[in-house]
Design an enzyme around this catalytic site. Structure first.
Site, short mmCIF file in Angstrom:
data_model
loop_
_atom_site.label_atom_id
_atom_site.label_comp_id
_atom_site.label_asym_id
_atom_site.label_seq_id
_atom_site.Cartn_x
_atom_site.Cartn_y
_atom_site.Cartn_z
N LEU A 143 0.88 -1.18 0.00
CA LEU A 143 0.00 0.00 0.00
C LEU A 143 0.91 1.22 0.00
O LEU A 143 1.95 1.21 0.65
CB LEU A 143 -0.89 0.05 1.25
CG LEU A 143 -2.08 -0.89 1.36
CD1 LEU A 143 -2.79 -0.65 2.69
CD2 LEU A 143 -3.05 -0.71 0.22
N ASP A 144 0.50 2.27 -0.71
CA ASP A 144 1.27 3.51 -0.65
C ASP A 144 1.34 3.99 0.80
O ASP A 144 0.44 3.72 1.60
CB ASP A 144 0.60 4.60 -1.50
CG ASP A 144 0.61 4.28 -2.99
OD1 ASP A 144 1.41 3.42 -3.40
OD2 ASP A 144 -0.18 4.89 -3.73
N ARG A 145 2.39 4.73 1.11
CA ARG A 145 2.61 5.20 2.47
C ARG A 145 1.38 5.95 3.02
O ARG A 145 1.00 5.77 4.18
CB ARG A 145 3.84 6.10 2.51
CG ARG A 145 4.18 6.58 3.90
CD ARG A 145 5.41 7.48 3.88
NE ARG A 145 5.74 7.91 5.24
CZ ARG A 145 6.74 8.72 5.53
NH1 ARG A 145 7.51 9.18 4.57
NH2 ARG A 145 6.98 9.07 6.77
N ARG A 245 -5.11 6.32 -7.98
CA ARG A 245 -4.85 7.76 -7.92
C ARG A 245 -4.74 8.37 -9.32
O ARG A 245 -5.25 9.48 -9.55
CB ARG A 245 -3.57 8.01 -7.11
CG ARG A 245 -3.71 7.56 -5.66
CD ARG A 245 -2.37 7.43 -4.95
NE ARG A 245 -1.72 8.73 -4.77
CZ ARG A 245 -0.52 8.86 -4.21
NH1 ARG A 245 0.14 7.80 -3.77
NH2 ARG A 245 0.01 10.07 -4.08
#
Length: 320
Positions: A143-145, A245
């Site tokens: 997962l992205d930060r 995104r």
């Protein structure tokens, strides 16, 4: 260095103390003991309730008898040995499902899944510190930060292989919740746009829609509408970097507080909601258990900041 070494002692739980989680109860009983040590003695079975091993989330009942082992409480010098202890203990509280084969956690926004890129602490490093006896702990996916929500960790190599195969064969369904700018058209149920990843000199990854990119697809469904935004469910069919995104941006509806692909004016419109983080949350995951073959669906609740934002937006919800 001074230490105190209490003996094993037993505590009977009164009606007033019932209903507490065992980990919280121990933190009040063992003042000065690092949270990581409390979770370690729980995991190793050194704490017993009615002579049985219990999990950190066990809720005490009136009449329970707790065995608390001798715990060495280091003073002064050891108090600040690791500034990461608080983060490590917070990870334990974020675990929403666990068995001998896998672990599922609700990753908080702002925590990287891996150390690196100048970060010494990530989820996987924290879990390994929390479980020093675990022989195998590996991320199944990333997962992205700044993205919160469900993160799957394998505890056996065989489980990792099985879950990776499900990812490759598209046998795993991930559902995200995203707050996007404006009114997402109900008829736009999928975005198919090839994505190309560029690595900047700083090491940052920037993704854009490009005919030279890899085929990418995300399914979308409107969950709730507000005056200036839409809450959508986004289910990626492919698993490209920053896919949701970039696909929402490509559709003309960037995600709130996306510092890379977002829009400052939209973020400013939301400033009154208290939102200060990317509104992208991995809310649900469906997969087949690598050992039992059972189809599992786990859900991760939104954090307080995201819930508060939606509550305030509902006061100006559009109708129809």
């Amino acid at each position: 260095m001074k230490t105190n070494t209490p003996a094993v002692h037993f505590i009977a739980i009164s009606a007033d103390e019932a209903g507490q989680r065992i980990d919280n109860f121990l933190r009040t009983q063992l003042k000065g003991v690092p949270k990581s040590m409390i979770y370690r003695i729980l995991r190793k079975g050194e704490v017993r309730v009615n002579k049985k091993r219990i999990k950190p989330e066990y809720k005490l009942e009136a009449g329970d008898e707790i065995r608390i082992p001798p715990v060495r409480v280091a003073e002064r010098e050891d108090d600040n040995v690791s500034p990461k202890l608080a983060k490590v203990a917070a990870l334990e509280a974020a675990i929403i499902y666990e068995d001998d084969y896998l672990l599922v956690m609700n990753k908080p926004s702002g925590t990287a899944v891996h150390g690196g890129s100048g970060l010494s602490f990530g989820v996987i490093e924290g879990l390994r510190a929390l479980r020093p006896d675990a022989r195998f702990l590996e991320l199944v996916h990333r997962l992205d930060r700044d993205t919160s929500g469900i993160l799957l960790v394998a505890k056996k190599r065989s489980a990792l292989r099985s879950l990776h195969e499900q990812l490759r064969e598209k046998g795993m369904q991930k559902d995200y919740l995203a707050l996007v700018r404006g009114q997402w058209p109900s008829h736009v149920k999928a975005v198919r746009a090839p994505l190309l990843k560029n690595i900047l000199q700083s090491g940052e990854r920037v993704v854009k829609v490009s005919s030279e990119g890899k085929p990418s697809e995300t399914l979308f469904k409107v969950e709730e509408r507000y005056a200036i935004a839409t809450l959508v469910k986004a289910s990626p069919v492919t698993g490209r970097t920053h896919q949701i995104r970039v696909h929402t941006l490509h559709a003309g509806h960037p995600i709130a507080f996306d510092d890379r692909y977002g829009e400052a004016e939209f973020d400013q419109q939301l400033s009154g909601t208290g939102l200060k983080r990317l509104f992208l949350h991995a809310a649900a995951l469906r997969f087949t258990h690598p050992n039992t073959g059972e189809v599992m669906r786990v859900e991760a609740p939104l954090d307080e900041q995201l819930k508060r934002c939606l509550t305030l937006l509902r006061k100006t919800t559009l109708t129809g």
